[in-house]
Design a protein around this motif. Structure first.
Motif, PDB file in Angstrom:
ATOM      1  N   ALA A 192       0.835  -1.194   0.000  1.00  0.00           N
ATOM      2  CA  ALA A 192       0.000   0.000   0.000  1.00  0.00           C
ATOM      3  C   ALA A 192       0.871   1.246   0.000  1.00  0.00           C
ATOM      4  O   ALA A 192       1.963   1.262   0.597  1.00  0.00           O
ATOM      5  CB  ALA A 192      -0.915   0.004   1.224  1.00  0.00           C
ATOM      6  N   PRO A 193       0.434   2.310  -0.656  1.00  0.00           N
ATOM      7  CA  PRO A 193       1.223   3.540  -0.665  1.00  0.00           C
ATOM      8  C   PRO A 193       1.316   4.177   0.711  1.00  0.00           C
ATOM      9  O   PRO A 193       0.432   4.009   1.552  1.00  0.00           O
ATOM     10  CB  PRO A 193       0.472   4.444  -1.650  1.00  0.00           C
ATOM     11  CG  PRO A 193      -0.896   3.886  -1.743  1.00  0.00           C
ATOM     12  CD  PRO A 193      -0.803   2.431  -1.453  1.00  0.00           C
ATOM     13  N   VAL A 194       2.403   4.894   0.944  1.00  0.00           N
ATOM     14  CA  VAL A 194       2.628   5.621   2.194  1.00  0.00           C
ATOM     15  C   VAL A 194       2.590   7.109   1.868  1.00  0.00           C
ATOM     16  O   VAL A 194       3.314   7.582   0.988  1.00  0.00           O
ATOM     17  CB  VAL A 194       3.987   5.248   2.821  1.00  0.00           C
ATOM     18  CG1 VAL A 194       4.229   6.047   4.091  1.00  0.00           C
ATOM     19  CG2 VAL A 194       4.054   3.755   3.102  1.00  0.00           C
ATOM     20  N   LEU A 195       1.751   7.847   2.567  1.00  0.00           N
ATOM     21  CA  LEU A 195       1.585   9.280   2.314  1.00  0.00           C
ATOM     22  C   LEU A 195       1.929  10.052   3.576  1.00  0.00           C
ATOM     23  O   LEU A 195       1.511   9.688   4.676  1.00  0.00           O
ATOM     24  CB  LEU A 195       0.140   9.584   1.910  1.00  0.00           C
ATOM     25  CG  LEU A 195      -0.242  11.057   1.756  1.00  0.00           C
ATOM     26  CD1 LEU A 195       0.485  11.684   0.576  1.00  0.00           C
ATOM     27  CD2 LEU A 195      -1.758  11.201   1.582  1.00  0.00           C
ATOM     28  N   GLY A 196       2.735  11.111   3.420  1.00  0.00           N
ATOM     29  CA  GLY A 196       3.063  11.916   4.590  1.00  0.00           C
ATOM     30  C   GLY A 196       4.057  12.998   4.269  1.00  0.00           C
ATOM     31  O   GLY A 196       4.475  13.177   3.114  1.00  0.00           O
ATOM     32  N   PRO A 197       4.479  13.770   5.291  1.00  0.00           N
ATOM     33  CA  PRO A 197       5.509  14.787   5.086  1.00  0.00           C
ATOM     34  C   PRO A 197       6.808  14.142   4.608  1.00  0.00           C
ATOM     35  O   PRO A 197       7.093  12.982   4.942  1.00  0.00           O
ATOM     36  CB  PRO A 197       5.669  15.395   6.491  1.00  0.00           C
ATOM     37  CG  PRO A 197       4.405  15.064   7.207  1.00  0.00           C
ATOM     38  CD  PRO A 197       3.962  13.745   6.670  1.00  0.00           C
ATOM     39  N   PRO A 198       7.620  14.878   3.831  1.00  0.00           N
ATOM     40  CA  PRO A 198       8.831  14.283   3.261  1.00  0.00           C
ATOM     41  C   PRO A 198       9.742  13.616   4.279  1.00  0.00           C
ATOM     42  O   PRO A 198      10.213  12.493   4.048  1.00  0.00           O
ATOM     43  CB  PRO A 198       9.512  15.482   2.590  1.00  0.00           C
ATOM     44  CG  PRO A 198       8.386  16.389   2.218  1.00  0.00           C
ATOM     45  CD  PRO A 198       7.377  16.251   3.315  1.00  0.00           C
ATOM     46  N   ALA A 199      10.015  14.253   5.410  1.00  0.00           N
ATOM     47  CA  ALA A 199      10.954  13.673   6.382  1.00  0.00           C
ATOM     48  C   ALA A 199      10.442  12.357   6.940  1.00  0.00           C
ATOM     49  O   ALA A 199      11.216  11.407   7.133  1.00  0.00           O
ATOM     50  CB  ALA A 199      11.222  14.666   7.514  1.00  0.00           C
ATOM     51  N   GLU A 200       9.143  12.268   7.191  1.00  0.00           N
ATOM     52  CA  GLU A 200       8.587  11.031   7.735  1.00  0.00           C
ATOM     53  C   GLU A 200       8.621   9.905   6.713  1.00  0.00           C
ATOM     54  O   GLU A 200       8.938   8.758   7.057  1.00  0.00           O
ATOM     55  CB  GLU A 200       7.141  11.277   8.196  1.00  0.00           C
ATOM     56  CG  GLU A 200       7.019  12.207   9.398  1.00  0.00           C
ATOM     57  CD  GLU A 200       5.572  12.404   9.822  1.00  0.00           C
ATOM     58  OE1 GLU A 200       4.698  11.667   9.301  1.00  0.00           O
ATOM     59  OE2 GLU A 200       5.319  13.294  10.664  1.00  0.00           O
ATOM     60  N   VAL A 201       8.306  10.210   5.473  1.00  0.00           N
ATOM     61  CA  VAL A 201       8.296   9.168   4.444  1.00  0.00           C
ATOM     62  C   VAL A 201       9.719   8.717   4.122  1.00  0.00           C
ATOM     63  O   VAL A 201       9.987   7.516   3.962  1.00  0.00           O
ATOM     64  CB  VAL A 201       7.574   9.660   3.178  1.00  0.00           C
ATOM     65  CG1 VAL A 201       7.658   8.617   2.068  1.00  0.00           C
ATOM     66  CG2 VAL A 201       6.113   9.991   3.486  1.00  0.00           C
ATOM     67  N   MET A 202      10.664   9.653   4.051  1.00  0.00           N
ATOM     68  CA  MET A 202      12.047   9.284   3.754  1.00  0.00           C
ATOM     69  C   MET A 202      12.656   8.399   4.847  1.00  0.00           C
ATOM     70  O   MET A 202      13.578   7.623   4.588  1.00  0.00           O
ATOM     71  CB  MET A 202      12.899  10.532   3.568  1.00  0.00           C
ATOM     72  CG  MET A 202      12.668  11.277   2.266  1.00  0.00           C
ATOM     73  SD  MET A 202      13.083  10.318   0.772  1.00  0.00           S
ATOM     74  CE  MET A 202      11.441   9.788   0.227  1.00  0.00           C
ATOM     75  N   ALA A 203      12.138   8.476   6.057  1.00  0.00           N
ATOM     76  CA  ALA A 203      12.657   7.648   7.145  1.00  0.00           C
ATOM     77  C   ALA A 203      12.372   6.169   6.914  1.00  0.00           C
ATOM     78  O   ALA A 203      13.079   5.308   7.448  1.00  0.00           O
ATOM     79  CB  ALA A 203      12.057   8.095   8.483  1.00  0.00           C
ATOM     80  N   VAL A 204      11.348   5.850   6.104  1.00  0.00           N
ATOM     81  CA  VAL A 204      10.985   4.452   5.855  1.00  0.00           C
ATOM     82  C   VAL A 204      11.136   4.071   4.385  1.00  0.00           C
ATOM     83  O   VAL A 204      10.873   2.925   4.021  1.00  0.00           O
ATOM     84  CB  VAL A 204       9.536   4.181   6.305  1.00  0.00           C
ATOM     85  CG1 VAL A 204       9.391   4.424   7.797  1.00  0.00           C
ATOM     86  CG2 VAL A 204       8.534   5.034   5.527  1.00  0.00           C
TER      87      VAL A 204
END
Length: 552
Positions: A221-233
């Motif tokens: 499933a896609p992950v949606l969020g602020p750049p820093a949070e998404v880049m962490a995973v």
């Protein structure tokens, strides 16, 4: 503005959906970045916004995609054209006119705008994208990056509410990419335009994104969020994030500025270390035949006072360049500087106006193709130009036959560069980056002593780029010379022994990578900017210096 509701897309003949479970919303007036590894379906998601999927591509779309309230299943692309502007990975596929100015006006003509409105918008777009000097140029004479800017401009002139962009900076030099992204920022912030953009070069675009939609892989499933949070995973991330992960910074920095503010301690830890591989010939092979140690290796290619004039444009001016076995040279410079022309001269596609080109004793433009293929190989900007068969297996079999190598040689290279791609896959069903990797495998099958690559990382994610770097390093260690024309400063930092900077067809710098790029604001990689004045080029150099026990 854009809404995906449990969307899946299955193409005809495919074993399963290309994407599934896509469920997110792009608010009006935001720039949303679509990220993920190559081949996970980013282009399919973008195509569903414009209606190209499934009306043009075929296949079955389940779920619902709406743009400004219009359902893309019941509205064909032409019925969405006043709302959605789309630029795909291949700018050439968009052009319907011959000149820059006509192309910028064409979309507005199709929508029936008044001539005075059209004239004003063309002028505005020419200025926004730095195309004023090219307004009367035939599109066929433009460089790849210039064509990319024209393609973007052609969808900006109708002033759509939504822009859908598939790798918009992939063919642009760093300065031109910043200009395009600044324009997009202005459209988002000043005019409320909604932008959905896919891009592999996250180091260029991540700081502009309001949100990131991550497609982790098939079935996920896609992950949606602020750049820093998404880049962490995220499995794909730019060097600034890689350095932040290595140093243990929380939250992760998205910009060079943020990283520099936190880098003081890291710079202290690196003070007593020297970067490895600062432009010297790493892994340079020993000569294959007996000679005195003081005897320099015989060049595999040489340009002397080379000048090329094409359609009254001086593409190259008095270029001198010597290419020796085992070295990797990065040709860099702004779009239209002459990089592709230089490569085409080496492979015999361009005849010199004056000066000379030699591959050993051979003159490329006077050498038969069947003989030239064993001396030099070129992977062009458009890899499909090399691909003619209906399946990957057939392409590989043809490459093995043409090169006179053992069956399976090309397929082994494809497996290394494109793990998971099956023999029966049609090349047209591959993503742009996957097609490039297949074309590279076809060219490498003949193992030419000189390998030329024109924008080799266009369409490649970071994992695919790392595999490419590994392959090219291995070739250089075996004695192959490699020349790559690239705007990818991170690739040059990771791979090149030398950087040759071109401007207006002339060589303005030629030296070890660190010496050339560290002093250049435009061509310095992210790690260099973060850790200056220390001269580090890559995260791998920093990791090696810190050691396994000192990685935070």
């Amino acid at each position: 503005m854009i809404r995906f509701e449990d969307v899946s897309v299955t193409y005809d003949g495919a074993a399963g959906p290309t994407v599934r479970g896509i469920d997110f919303e792009v608010p009006e007036g935001e720039l949303v970045l679509l990220a993920g590894p190559s081949g996970v379906g980013k282009s399919t998601v973008l195509g569903a916004v414009s209606g190209l999927v499934p009306h043009f591509t075929g296949g079955t779309l389940r779920g619902r995609v709406t743009v400004a309230g219009r359902d893309t299943r019941t509205h064909k692309p032409r019925e969405l054209a006043d709302v959605v502007g789309t630029v795909g990975q291949d700018p050439l596929a968009h052009f319907v006119t011959d000149t820059v100015e006509d192309e910028l006006a064409y979309g507005m003509e199709s929508l029936g705008l008044a001539p005075d409105v059209m004239r004003r918008r063309v002028e505005e777009t020419l200025d926004l994208l730095g195309l004023a000097d090219l307004r009367h140029r035939p599109i066929a004479t433009l460089s790849g990056g210039q064509r990319q800017r024209v393609a973007i401009g052609s969808v900006l002139t109708p002033h759509p509410e939504v822009l859908v962009l598939d790798e918009p900076t992939s063919a642009l030099d760093p300065a031109a990419a910043e200009e395009v992204l600044a324009v997009l920022q202005r459209l988002v912030h000043d005019l409320g335009t909604t932008v959905l953009m896919a891009e592999h070069r996250l180091e260029r675009v991540i700081q502009y994104a309001d949100q990131v939609v991550l497609l982790p892989g098939p079935g996920a499933a896609p992950v949606l969020g602020p750049p820093a949070e998404v880049m962490a995973v995220s499995p794909v991330y730019p060097p600034v994030v890689a350095l932040g992960r290595l140093a243990g910074w929380t939250p992760l920095p998205m910009t060079v500025r943020d990283a520099r503010r936190r880098a003081a301690d890291l710079r202290r830890r690196l003070e007593d270390h020297a970067p490895e591989g600062r432009g010297e010939l790493r892994d340079k092979p020993q000569p294959t035949r007996t000679r005195e140690r003081s005897t320099p290796p015989t060049p595999v290619g040489a340009l002397k006072a080379l000048s090329v004039t094409r359609t009254r444009i001086r593409a190259l001016r008095d270029v001198d360049l010597t290419i020796t076995p085992g070295e990797t040279i990065a040709l860099m410079g702004r779009n239209g500087a002459g990089k592709s022309t230089l490569l085409n001269s080496l492979v015999g596609l361009v005849t010199p106006s004056s000066g000379s080109v030699r591959l050993g004793e051979a003159v490329p433009h006077r050498t038969a193709p069947k003989d030239l293929v064993r001396k030099v190989g070129l992977v062009p900007q458009e890899p499909r130009d090399l691909l003619y068969a209906d399946t990957v297996a057939a392409e590989c079999a043809a490459a093995d036959h043409d090169a006179g190598t053992a069956p399976g040689t090309c397929r082994a290279l494809v497996t290394e560069l494109l793990p998971g791609v099956t023999d029966d896959t049609h090349p047209r069903d591959l993503s742009e980056g996957q097609r490039l990797a297949l074309a590279l495998a076809v060219v490498l099958t003949a193992r030419p002593p000189l390998l030329l690559l024109d924008e080799p990382t266009r369409g490649l994610d970071y994992a695919a780029k790392a595999r490419l770097v590994g392959v090219l390093r291995g070739l250089a260690a075996e004695g192959h010379a490699i020349v790559l024309a690239t705007h990818d400063v991170e690739l040059a930092a990771e791979l090149a022994h030398r950087v040759v900077l071109l401007a207006e067809g002339e060589v303005i710098a030629d030296g070890p990578t660190a010496d050339v790029v560290v002093s250049s604001p435009s061509f310095a990689p992210q790690v260099t900017k973060i850790l200056a004045p220390q001269q580090w080029l890559t995260v791998s150099q920093v990791r090696a210096a810190l050691g396994a026990g000192d990685t935070a």
